[in-house]
Design an enzyme around this catalytic site. Structure first.
Site, PDB file in Angstrom:
ATOM      1  N   SER A   6       0.878  -1.121   0.018  1.00 48.30           N
ATOM      2  CA  SER A   6       0.053  -0.012  -0.007  1.00 48.30           C
ATOM      3  C   SER A   6       0.677   1.040  -0.088  1.00 48.30           C
ATOM      4  O   SER A   6       1.379   1.540   1.197  1.00 48.30           O
ATOM      5  CB  SER A   6      -0.864   0.195   1.192  1.00 48.30           C
ATOM      6  OG  SER A   6      -1.287   1.072   1.427  1.00 48.30           O
ATOM      7  N   HIS A  31      -1.504  -1.204  -4.190  1.00 53.27           N
ATOM      8  CA  HIS A  31      -2.517  -0.615  -3.613  1.00 53.27           C
ATOM      9  C   HIS A  31      -2.566   0.845  -3.427  1.00 53.27           C
ATOM     10  O   HIS A  31      -1.688   1.326  -2.752  1.00 53.27           O
ATOM     11  CB  HIS A  31      -2.851  -1.627  -2.416  1.00 53.27           C
ATOM     12  CG  HIS A  31      -4.196  -1.213  -1.626  1.00 53.27           C
ATOM     13  ND1 HIS A  31      -5.328  -1.755  -2.019  1.00 53.27           N
ATOM     14  CD2 HIS A  31      -4.521  -0.256  -0.467  1.00 53.27           C
ATOM     15  CE1 HIS A  31      -6.179  -1.361  -1.338  1.00 53.27           C
ATOM     16  NE2 HIS A  31      -5.894  -0.557  -0.307  1.00 53.27           N
ATOM     17  N   ASP A  33      -4.658   3.891  -1.697  1.00 49.33           N
ATOM     18  CA  ASP A  33      -5.576   4.441  -0.921  1.00 49.33           C
ATOM     19  C   ASP A  33      -5.997   5.680  -1.095  1.00 49.33           C
ATOM     20  O   ASP A  33      -5.265   6.573  -0.875  1.00 49.33           O
ATOM     21  CB  ASP A  33      -5.326   4.121   0.471  1.00 49.33           C
ATOM     22  CG  ASP A  33      -5.070   2.724   0.932  1.00 49.33           C
ATOM     23  OD1 ASP A  33      -3.917   2.241   1.257  1.00 49.33           O
ATOM     24  OD2 ASP A  33      -5.899   2.068   0.819  1.00 49.33           O
ATOM     25  N   MET A  35      -8.485   8.885  -0.027  1.00 48.24           N
ATOM     26  CA  MET A  35      -9.076   9.144   1.134  1.00 48.24           C
ATOM     27  C   MET A  35      -9.633  10.509   0.933  1.00 48.24           C
ATOM     28  O   MET A  35      -8.615  11.465   0.563  1.00 48.24           O
ATOM     29  CB  MET A  35      -8.425   9.220   2.474  1.00 48.24           C
ATOM     30  CG  MET A  35      -7.819   7.642   2.834  1.00 48.24           C
ATOM     31  SD  MET A  35      -6.690   7.599   4.131  1.00 48.24           S
ATOM     32  CE  MET A  35      -6.119   5.799   4.326  1.00 48.24           C
ATOM     33  N   HIS A  64      -8.299   1.964  -4.078  1.00 45.29           N
ATOM     34  CA  HIS A  64      -9.227   1.755  -2.827  1.00 45.29           C
ATOM     35  C   HIS A  64      -9.995   3.109  -2.584  1.00 45.29           C
ATOM     36  O   HIS A  64      -9.191   3.837  -2.280  1.00 45.29           O
ATOM     37  CB  HIS A  64      -8.442   1.197  -1.612  1.00 45.29           C
ATOM     38  CG  HIS A  64      -9.392   0.923  -0.566  1.00 45.29           C
ATOM     39  ND1 HIS A  64      -8.765   0.658   0.916  1.00 45.29           N
ATOM     40  CD2 HIS A  64     -10.848   0.985  -0.394  1.00 45.29           C
ATOM     41  CE1 HIS A  64      -9.663   0.543   1.610  1.00 45.29           C
ATOM     42  NE2 HIS A  64     -10.884   0.695   1.173  1.00 45.29           N
ATOM     43  N   MET A  66     -11.913   5.195  -0.476  1.00 48.02           N
ATOM     44  CA  MET A  66     -12.630   5.520   0.697  1.00 48.02           C
ATOM     45  C   MET A  66     -13.276   6.857   0.792  1.00 48.02           C
ATOM     46  O   MET A  66     -12.416   7.826   1.343  1.00 48.02           O
ATOM     47  CB  MET A  66     -11.683   5.440   1.946  1.00 48.02           C
ATOM     48  CG  MET A  66     -11.197   4.071   2.186  1.00 48.02           C
ATOM     49  SD  MET A  66      -9.702   3.669   3.109  1.00 48.02           S
ATOM     50  CE  MET A  66      -8.328   3.941   1.628  1.00 48.02           C
ATOM     51  N   MET A 135     -12.051  -5.145   5.196  1.00 52.25           N
ATOM     52  CA  MET A 135     -11.079  -4.253   6.020  1.00 52.25           C
ATOM     53  C   MET A 135     -10.775  -5.213   7.298  1.00 52.25           C
ATOM     54  O   MET A 135     -11.785  -5.595   8.118  1.00 52.25           O
ATOM     55  CB  MET A 135     -11.779  -3.097   6.215  1.00 52.25           C
ATOM     56  CG  MET A 135     -11.885  -2.081   4.858  1.00 52.25           C
ATOM     57  SD  MET A 135     -10.396  -1.891   4.072  1.00 52.25           S
ATOM     58  CE  MET A 135      -9.377  -0.959   5.639  1.00 52.25           C
ATOM     59  N   ASP A 173      -6.992  -5.802   4.217  1.00 54.56           N
ATOM     60  CA  ASP A 173      -6.284  -4.732   4.091  1.00 54.56           C
ATOM     61  C   ASP A 173      -6.446  -4.372   5.464  1.00 54.56           C
ATOM     62  O   ASP A 173      -7.309  -3.671   6.019  1.00 54.56           O
ATOM     63  CB  ASP A 173      -7.144  -3.903   3.144  1.00 54.56           C
ATOM     64  CG  ASP A 173      -6.498  -2.381   3.023  1.00 54.56           C
ATOM     65  OD1 ASP A 173      -7.385  -1.636   2.145  1.00 54.56           O
ATOM     66  OD2 ASP A 173      -5.275  -2.386   3.315  1.00 54.56           O
TER      67      ASP A 173
HETATM   68  C1  DX5 Z   1      -6.217   1.904   5.643  1.00 51.68           C
HETATM   69  C2  DX5 Z   1      -6.034   1.655   4.198  1.00 51.68           C
HETATM   70  C3  DX5 Z   1      -5.008   0.522   4.040  1.00 51.68           C
HETATM   71  C4  DX5 Z   1      -3.602   0.909   4.893  1.00 51.68           C
HETATM   72  C5  DX5 Z   1      -2.614  -0.350   5.113  1.00 51.68           C
HETATM   73  O1  DX5 Z   1      -7.439   2.719   5.419  1.00 51.68           O
HETATM   74  O2  DX5 Z   1      -7.051   1.163   3.368  1.00 51.68           O
HETATM   75  O3  DX5 Z   1      -4.503   0.018   3.014  1.00 51.68           O
HETATM   76  O4  DX5 Z   1      -3.027   1.863   3.789  1.00 51.68           O
HETATM   77  O5  DX5 Z   1      -1.624   0.161   5.949  1.00 51.68           O
HETATM   78  P1  DX5 Z   1      -1.184  -0.974   6.928  1.00 51.68           P
HETATM   79  O6  DX5 Z   1      -0.616  -2.209   6.126  1.00 51.68           O
HETATM   80  O7  DX5 Z   1       0.034  -0.293   7.588  1.00 51.68           O
HETATM   81  O8  DX5 Z   1      -1.988  -1.283   8.236  1.00 51.68           O
HETATM   82 ZN    ZN Z   2      -6.766  -0.011   1.541  1.00 53.35          ZN
END
Ligand code: DX5
Ligand code: ZN
Length: 221
Positions: A6, A31, A33, A35, A64, A66, A135, A173
């Site tokens: 990620s 991956h 993320d 946000m 991903h 969010m 998750m 994840d």
């Molecule tokens: C959290 C993300 C994850 C996060 C994982 O909301 O969706 O992808 O980056 O990071 P680690 O492996 O550090 O928990």
């Molecule tokens: Zn993620």
């Protein structure tokens, strides 16, 4: 078995170099993320970052979202280079439209389920998705601890897939390291997102290989 570092755990001042580092580590997917500071209490990056790192690697970009309004983001991320786009089941009755729209753009479609949400909420959509993302932390930040109570959800997702002859991948994840990856693989997961546990290694290659071998061992038993 797919290993997907990620990028949220990378050095934000060196996105392209860090994406290249993941590529050189022979990971399978990247991956990403996204946000929006509304669906989750954090803001990460937008389509322009994805566009900037796309030329660096041929890896599958696993985006991903969010975000509370993914409808306005699907095409910008697809155009920027996303190969797969995942939205959250917590978006309620807007999910159906989103799960139709994403493949119509030529992207793989994923559905994510947050820890407090029952896995049964995803059940009506199982035949439409390429990926079910369970998750294993509350979304919004990297570096959190793995929530072990999510294991039964993985087992349920694997049982449904088996019983109904479905083809979705089961992605986990949040808090994924060597130990929790193996626990998830035993429950039926086959796609492993890992941020902190992989990016903390200057030489990421051996860590990716070790994680893939460990989960593949489980898979082959
Ligand atoms: C959290 C993300 C994850 C996060 C994982 O909301 O969706 O992808 O980056 O990071 P680690 O492996 O550090 O928990
Ligand atoms: Zn993620």
């Amino acid at each position: 078995m797919i290993i997907a570092p990620s990028l949220l755990a990378c050095d934000f001042g060196r996105f392209a170099k860090e994406a290249w580092r993941v590529d050189k580590a022979k990971a399978d997917w990247l991956h990403l993320d996204v946000m929006d500071g509304h669906f989750v209490p954090n803001i990460s990056f937008g389509p322009e970052v994805v566009r900037a790192i796309r030329p660096v690697t041929k890896m599958h970009f696993d985006v991903h979202l969010m975000c509370s309004r993914p409808e306005i983001l699907l095409e910008p991320f697809k155009k920027a280079g996303a190969d797969g786009i995942t939205v959250h089941v917590e978006l309620g009755d807007r999910v159906t439209q989103l799960l139709w729209k994403i493949p119509s753009l030529g992207a793989k479609v994923g559905l994510a389920v947050n820890p407090p949400t029952a896995i049964t909420n995803a059940e009506p959509y199982l035949s439409q998705i390429d990926l079910l993302l369970i998750m294993t932390v509350n979304p919004g930040f990297g570096g959190q601890s793995f929530i072990h109570e999510m294991i039964p959800k993985i087992q349920q997702a694997a049982a449904w897939r088996q019983e109904r002859g479905l083809r979705y991948r089961i992605e986990v994840d949040g808090g994924i390291d060597l130990q929790t990856a193996v626990e998830c693989a035993k429950a039926g997961a086959d796609t492993f997102v890992s941020g902190t546990a992989l990016f903390r290694h200057r030489q990421m290659g051996p860590a990716v290989r070790k994680m893939r071998e460990a989960v593949s061992d489980v898979g082959s038993r």
